[in-house]
Design a protein around this motif. Structure first.
Motif, PDB file in Angstrom:
ATOM      1  N   THR A 189       6.314  -0.844  -9.025  1.00  0.00           N
ATOM      2  CA  THR A 189       6.419  -1.101  -7.588  1.00  0.00           C
ATOM      3  C   THR A 189       5.609  -0.104  -6.786  1.00  0.00           C
ATOM      4  O   THR A 189       4.924  -0.478  -5.826  1.00  0.00           O
ATOM      5  CB  THR A 189       7.899  -1.048  -7.149  1.00  0.00           C
ATOM      6  N   SER A 190       5.648   1.158  -7.160  1.00  0.00           N
ATOM      7  CA  SER A 190       4.918   2.202  -6.421  1.00  0.00           C
ATOM      8  C   SER A 190       3.418   1.940  -6.439  1.00  0.00           C
ATOM      9  O   SER A 190       2.730   2.105  -5.425  1.00  0.00           O
ATOM     10  CB  SER A 190       5.217   3.578  -7.016  1.00  0.00           C
ATOM     11  N   GLY A 191       2.900   1.522  -7.586  1.00  0.00           N
ATOM     12  CA  GLY A 191       1.482   1.218  -7.676  1.00  0.00           C
ATOM     13  C   GLY A 191       1.108   0.004  -6.836  1.00  0.00           C
ATOM     14  O   GLY A 191       0.055  -0.028  -6.198  1.00  0.00           O
ATOM     15  N   ARG A 192       2.001  -0.990  -6.821  1.00  0.00           N
ATOM     16  CA  ARG A 192       1.726  -2.204  -6.042  1.00  0.00           C
ATOM     17  C   ARG A 192       1.746  -1.920  -4.544  1.00  0.00           C
ATOM     18  O   ARG A 192       0.965  -2.502  -3.780  1.00  0.00           O
ATOM     19  CB  ARG A 192       2.747  -3.283  -6.405  1.00  0.00           C
ATOM     20  N   ILE A 193       2.637  -1.051  -4.110  1.00  0.00           N
ATOM     21  CA  ILE A 193       2.689  -0.685  -2.699  1.00  0.00           C
ATOM     22  C   ILE A 193       1.410   0.033  -2.288  1.00  0.00           C
ATOM     23  O   ILE A 193       0.852  -0.201  -1.215  1.00  0.00           O
ATOM     24  CB  ILE A 193       3.926   0.200  -2.416  1.00  0.00           C
ATOM     25  N   GLY A 194       0.935   0.920  -3.151  1.00  0.00           N
ATOM     26  CA  GLY A 194      -0.327   1.599  -2.875  1.00  0.00           C
ATOM     27  C   GLY A 194      -1.477   0.619  -2.759  1.00  0.00           C
ATOM     28  O   GLY A 194      -2.311   0.718  -1.856  1.00  0.00           O
ATOM     29  N   LEU A 195      -1.501  -0.365  -3.656  1.00  0.00           N
ATOM     30  CA  LEU A 195      -2.561  -1.372  -3.626  1.00  0.00           C
ATOM     31  C   LEU A 195      -2.491  -2.194  -2.340  1.00  0.00           C
ATOM     32  O   LEU A 195      -3.512  -2.492  -1.721  1.00  0.00           O
ATOM     33  CB  LEU A 195      -2.446  -2.291  -4.835  1.00  0.00           C
ATOM     34  N   LEU A 196      -1.281  -2.550  -1.923  1.00  0.00           N
ATOM     35  CA  LEU A 196      -1.106  -3.352  -0.715  1.00  0.00           C
ATOM     36  C   LEU A 196      -1.707  -2.659   0.501  1.00  0.00           C
ATOM     37  O   LEU A 196      -2.373  -3.290   1.326  1.00  0.00           O
ATOM     38  CB  LEU A 196       0.387  -3.623  -0.489  1.00  0.00           C
TER      39      LEU A 196
END
Length: 300
Positions: A73-80
């Motif tokens: 989730t943390s990586g996906r939030i950064g990507l967003l």
């Protein structure tokens, strides 16, 4: 390494002990009440967020880049947050990047063991050619992800600014950071599901960091997105609206000027408010390092 049972994000929330027996209305009411705690938690770490914004701005003016690093989730939030910067601020895709444990395959399906690999975090930052001019924000709700620790340790080693973002006090990743943002959102209503309050808080903080940094970097005039990248009909219409609001000219005149600039909002505004042609507007913006207000002032 801290045990999960000692982490605030992993503890039971007494308000949701009967979650499996609650009505839909009660579940939603409780989620809403818990979400109201997020802005208060963020308010307590505003000084650290301010430090982060200053670090990112300093990086930008020195040709540096911003990297978000995380797993799951943390990586996906950064990507967003990263992928929204080019259309919103016309930045190059390289300016703000996201690095996810396990690579892009991990966007949809977790890559086994990736987040537990300290050395992989080091390797992935090396692959991106991190320099001392860059900023690395390592994101982990638990504050203990080895992949993020590896990335932050390497960032510090080469002199890049290392910043940690977690949701537990005294997080392990904070030990690898020059600036530690520990936003304590408390136990989740679904125990351990940090995609809820913790992730929401992190998304809000990344919004603050990228937006405030871009404001300081000259990507905004008044409160308008003057560096929006007009790649489709909707965004071209938005450009007309922005020029109209910034200059008070009609939509028709805004479109006429935008056609001359290739739908670049900044020079269009300068052309109108400074009463100059396109080439002069570009020169004024170049002299002001892209700041519209300064470019208009210099014309006078």
């Amino acid at each position: 390494m801290k045990k999960l049972t000692k982490l605030t994000t992993e503890t039971h929330n007494p308000k949701s002990k009967q979650l499996d027996q609650m009505s839909t209305d009660s579940i939603l009411q409780l989620m809403n009440e818990e979400d109201l705690l997020i802005p208060k938690a963020i308010n307590k770490v505003l000084p650290e967020i301010e430090e982060t914004v200053e670090a990112v701005y300093h990086s930008f003016i020195n040709e540096g880049r911003l990297f978000y690093v995380g797993a799951g989730t943390s990586g996906r939030i950064g990507l967003l947050d990263a992928v929204e910067c080019p259309p919103t601020f016309s930045t190059l895709p390289e300016k703000v990047q996201a690095i996810i444990a396990g690579g892009m395959d991990a966007l949809m399906v977790a890559v086994e063991g990736a987040e537990d690999d300290f050395d992989l975090g080091v390797h992935d930052l090396k692959e991106h050619g991190i320099t001392e001019n860059d900023v690395v924000i390592g994101i982990a709700a638990s504050g203990r992800t080895p992949y993020v620790k590896g990335a932050l340790s390497y960032a510090q080693k080469i002199g890049a600014k290392a910043i940690s973002l977690s949701s537990n006090e005294g997080s392990e990743i904070s030990e690898y950071a020059d600036i530690a943002i520990e936003v304590i959102t408390g136990p989740e209503i679904l125990t351990g599901s940090t995609r809820l309050k913790a992730a929401t808080a992190h998304k809000m903080i990344l919004n603050m960091v990228s937006t405030a940094s871009m404001v300081k970097y000259g990507k905004v005039y008044q409160n308008l997105m003057v560096d929006v990248n007009a790649t489709n009909y909707k965004l071209k219409e938005r450009c007309k609206k922005i020029v109209h609001e910034a200059t008070n000219v009609s939509y028709e005149e805004a479109e006429e000027v935008l056609l001359k600039t290739g739908f670049k909002v900044k020079p269009a505004i300068v052309m109108i408010l400074a009463n100059v042609d396109y080439s002069q507007a570009k020169l004024l913006l170049e002299q002001s390092q892209g700041f519209v207000r300064e470019a208009i002032g210099n014309s006078r």
